[in-house]
Design an enzyme around this catalytic site. Sequence first.
Site, PDB file in Angstrom:
ATOM      1  N   CYS A 113      61.103  -9.663  66.029  1.00 55.13           N
ATOM      2  CA  CYS A 113      61.073  -9.386  67.466  1.00 55.13           C
ATOM      3  C   CYS A 113      59.714  -8.898  67.965  1.00 55.13           C
ATOM      4  O   CYS A 113      59.467  -8.888  69.165  1.00 55.13           O
ATOM      5  CB  CYS A 113      62.162  -8.395  67.836  1.00 55.13           C
ATOM      6  N   HIS A 250      60.284  -5.775  74.740  1.00 53.95           N
ATOM      7  CA  HIS A 250      61.177  -6.686  74.022  1.00 53.95           C
ATOM      8  C   HIS A 250      62.602  -6.351  74.461  1.00 53.95           C
ATOM      9  O   HIS A 250      62.980  -5.186  74.553  1.00 53.95           O
ATOM     10  CB  HIS A 250      61.015  -6.499  72.522  1.00 53.95           C
ATOM     11  N   ASN A 280      69.135 -10.838  73.409  1.00 48.00           N
ATOM     12  CA  ASN A 280      67.944 -10.624  72.581  1.00 48.00           C
ATOM     13  C   ASN A 280      67.499 -11.961  71.994  1.00 48.00           C
ATOM     14  O   ASN A 280      68.178 -12.524  71.135  1.00 48.00           O
ATOM     15  CB  ASN A 280      68.284  -9.627  71.461  1.00 48.00           C
TER      16      ASN A 280
HETATM   17  N1  ACO Z   1      82.828  -5.288  70.522  1.00 52.98           N
HETATM   18  C1  ACO Z   1      83.644  -4.231  70.429  1.00 52.98           C
HETATM   19  N2  ACO Z   1      83.468  -3.225  69.541  1.00 52.98           N
HETATM   20  C2  ACO Z   1      82.410  -3.342  68.718  1.00 52.98           C
HETATM   21  C3  ACO Z   1      81.521  -4.418  68.760  1.00 52.98           C
HETATM   22  C4  ACO Z   1      81.758  -5.415  69.719  1.00 52.98           C
HETATM   23  N3  ACO Z   1      80.956  -6.498  69.870  1.00 52.98           N
HETATM   24  N4  ACO Z   1      80.562  -4.245  67.838  1.00 52.98           N
HETATM   25  C5  ACO Z   1      80.829  -3.085  67.212  1.00 52.98           C
HETATM   26  N5  ACO Z   1      81.954  -2.536  67.746  1.00 52.98           N
HETATM   27  C6  ACO Z   1      82.624  -1.287  67.372  1.00 52.98           C
HETATM   28  C7  ACO Z   1      82.298  -0.858  65.958  1.00 52.98           C
HETATM   29  O1  ACO Z   1      83.153  -1.510  65.049  1.00 52.98           O
HETATM   30  C8  ACO Z   1      82.574   0.623  66.043  1.00 52.98           C
HETATM   31  O2  ACO Z   1      83.952   0.829  65.950  1.00 52.98           O
HETATM   32  P1  ACO Z   1      84.522   2.075  65.103  1.00 52.98           P
HETATM   33  O3  ACO Z   1      84.000   3.296  65.804  1.00 52.98           O
HETATM   34  O4  ACO Z   1      86.008   1.897  65.218  1.00 52.98           O
HETATM   35  O5  ACO Z   1      83.976   1.911  63.725  1.00 52.98           O
HETATM   36  C9  ACO Z   1      82.140   0.993  67.460  1.00 52.98           C
HETATM   37  O6  ACO Z   1      82.098  -0.241  68.199  1.00 52.98           O
HETATM   38  C10 ACO Z   1      80.796   1.670  67.531  1.00 52.98           C
HETATM   39  O7  ACO Z   1      79.874   0.921  66.779  1.00 52.98           O
HETATM   40  P2  ACO Z   1      78.360   1.317  66.703  1.00 52.98           P
HETATM   41  O8  ACO Z   1      77.619   0.339  65.832  1.00 52.98           O
HETATM   42  O9  ACO Z   1      78.198   2.771  66.408  1.00 52.98           O
HETATM   43  O10 ACO Z   1      77.943   1.074  68.235  1.00 52.98           O
HETATM   44  P3  ACO Z   1      76.603   1.447  68.971  1.00 52.98           P
HETATM   45  O11 ACO Z   1      76.867   2.280  70.130  1.00 52.98           O
HETATM   46  O12 ACO Z   1      75.523   1.875  68.024  1.00 52.98           O
HETATM   47  O13 ACO Z   1      76.169   0.022  69.531  1.00 52.98           O
HETATM   48  C11 ACO Z   1      74.600  -1.707  68.996  1.00 52.98           C
HETATM   49  C12 ACO Z   1      75.914  -1.033  68.636  1.00 52.98           C
HETATM   50  C13 ACO Z   1      74.733  -2.320  70.372  1.00 52.98           C
HETATM   51  C14 ACO Z   1      74.306  -2.794  67.971  1.00 52.98           C
HETATM   52  C15 ACO Z   1      73.467  -0.680  69.027  1.00 52.98           C
HETATM   53  O14 ACO Z   1      73.482   0.094  67.852  1.00 52.98           O
HETATM   54  C16 ACO Z   1      72.109  -1.312  69.160  1.00 52.98           C
HETATM   55  O15 ACO Z   1      71.814  -1.965  70.131  1.00 52.98           O
HETATM   56  N6  ACO Z   1      71.211  -1.066  68.205  1.00 52.98           N
HETATM   57  C17 ACO Z   1      69.880  -1.599  68.232  1.00 52.98           C
HETATM   58  C18 ACO Z   1      69.930  -3.016  67.803  1.00 52.98           C
HETATM   59  C19 ACO Z   1      68.653  -3.723  68.097  1.00 52.98           C
HETATM   60  O16 ACO Z   1      67.914  -3.341  68.953  1.00 52.98           O
HETATM   61  N7  ACO Z   1      68.456  -4.781  67.357  1.00 52.98           N
HETATM   62  C20 ACO Z   1      67.385  -5.646  67.585  1.00 52.98           C
HETATM   63  C21 ACO Z   1      66.158  -5.219  66.890  1.00 52.98           C
HETATM   64  S1  ACO Z   1      65.044  -6.457  67.020  1.00 52.98           S
HETATM   65  C22 ACO Z   1      65.165  -7.611  65.763  1.00 52.98           C
HETATM   66  O17 ACO Z   1      64.304  -7.652  64.935  1.00 52.98           O
HETATM   67  C23 ACO Z   1      66.275  -8.574  65.667  1.00 52.98           C
END
Ligand code: ACO
Length: 323
Positions: A113, A250, A280
């Site tokens: 990214c 980004h 993304n």
């Molecule tokens: N729909 C519904 N529920 C979901 C989903 C979904 N799509 N995905 C995960 N959940 C659930 C999980 O199972 C979890 O349930 P549980 O509490 O029963 O175990 C709950 O939601 C919370 O999950 P978390 O992973 O803690 O959720 P979080 O608030 O952290 O959000 C997310 C997840 C959106 C991925 C966030 O962590 C994020 O954006 N992180 C950064 C990711 C990023 O920027 N990546 C790109 C980097 S760049 C690259 O190189 C690709």
Amino acid sequence: MIRSQIVGCGAYLPKRIITNDEMTRIVDTTDEWIVARTGIRQRHIAADGEFTSDLAIEAAERTLASAGVEANEIDLIVLATATPDNTFPATAVKVQARLGITRGAAFDVQAVCSGFVYALAVADNFIRCGQVGTALVIGAETFSRILDWKDRSTCVLFGDGAGAVLLRAVETDVPNGARCVLSTHLHSDGRQHDLLFVDGGPSSTQTVGQLRMSGRDVFRHAVGLLSGAVDEALAANGLSADDIDWLVPHQANKRIIDAMARKLKVSTDKMICTIDRHANTSAASIPLALAEAAGDGRIRPGQLVVIEGMGGGFTWASAAIRW
Ligand code: ACO
């Protein structure tokens, strides 16, 4: 001294749109969850048989048209991608051939990214040292091809697309006043490999593999690394956050973008945000956002634009640009 001026930009998104409602038919998720946690409402997905090079060539042609420059004037193509058409040759070489160019150099850069900022830095340095006069910098991805479509925690986050800018060498003796790329700042830390990676590859598994991410851990690192990179770009040019006209981050997550705006004390009105419509798109997200905001007249000549990105590796990077 010689500097790089951005003389054109362009972007391309595949026609097919998958909304959050459609995602609910693929994995156990809801529109409300995706919007609240990420800001994403839809993503564009490449058609069967539509490759990263196809998206890149569309973006490249639009960029050349916006600059009024002929393809045969290009000395260098640097294409950032983590989803190349093939292991080799580089996707940049395919783009070069389809643009009808048979001279100069074309190669890919892989920093996930952060890839577009890395590619911009490479091309900018080629121009600064006088080796090339015109460089095409592309970010192009088909992340849909490396997603685990059964993993709701990752497959809802990404989309496909491509964007590009055209750089031209300009002579200037006012480095921080002229319309040019003012500075670029690249970082990586391979110790974070396991937080965001693809579990395949030609040397390890002889398969393409799928994206694996510990989203919460990535989020925890992101705001500090990204705001630090923006501070670095400002300090290198004797500027402050108040000088920023547009911050083009980004597009990984709206909550990361908002948290960074708060930390930097930059108004969200100055952030270019496309995450809701593009999701993304990895290396394509910054040039897609630049092309949109330059195309609709928000980014104007003479304004200070700061771009930043972070990705697998970790890699993170920023650049300050006088547009
Ligand atoms: N729909 C519904 N529920 C979901 C989903 C979904 N799509 N995905 C995960 N959940 C659930 C999980 O199972 C979890 O349930 P549980 O509490 O029963 O175990 C709950 O939601 C919370 O999950 P978390 O992973 O803690 O959720 P979080 O608030 O952290 O959000 C997310 C997840 C959106 C991925 C966030 O962590 C994020 O954006 N992180 C950064 C990711 C990023 O920027 N990546 C790109 C980097 S760049 C690259 O190189 C690709």
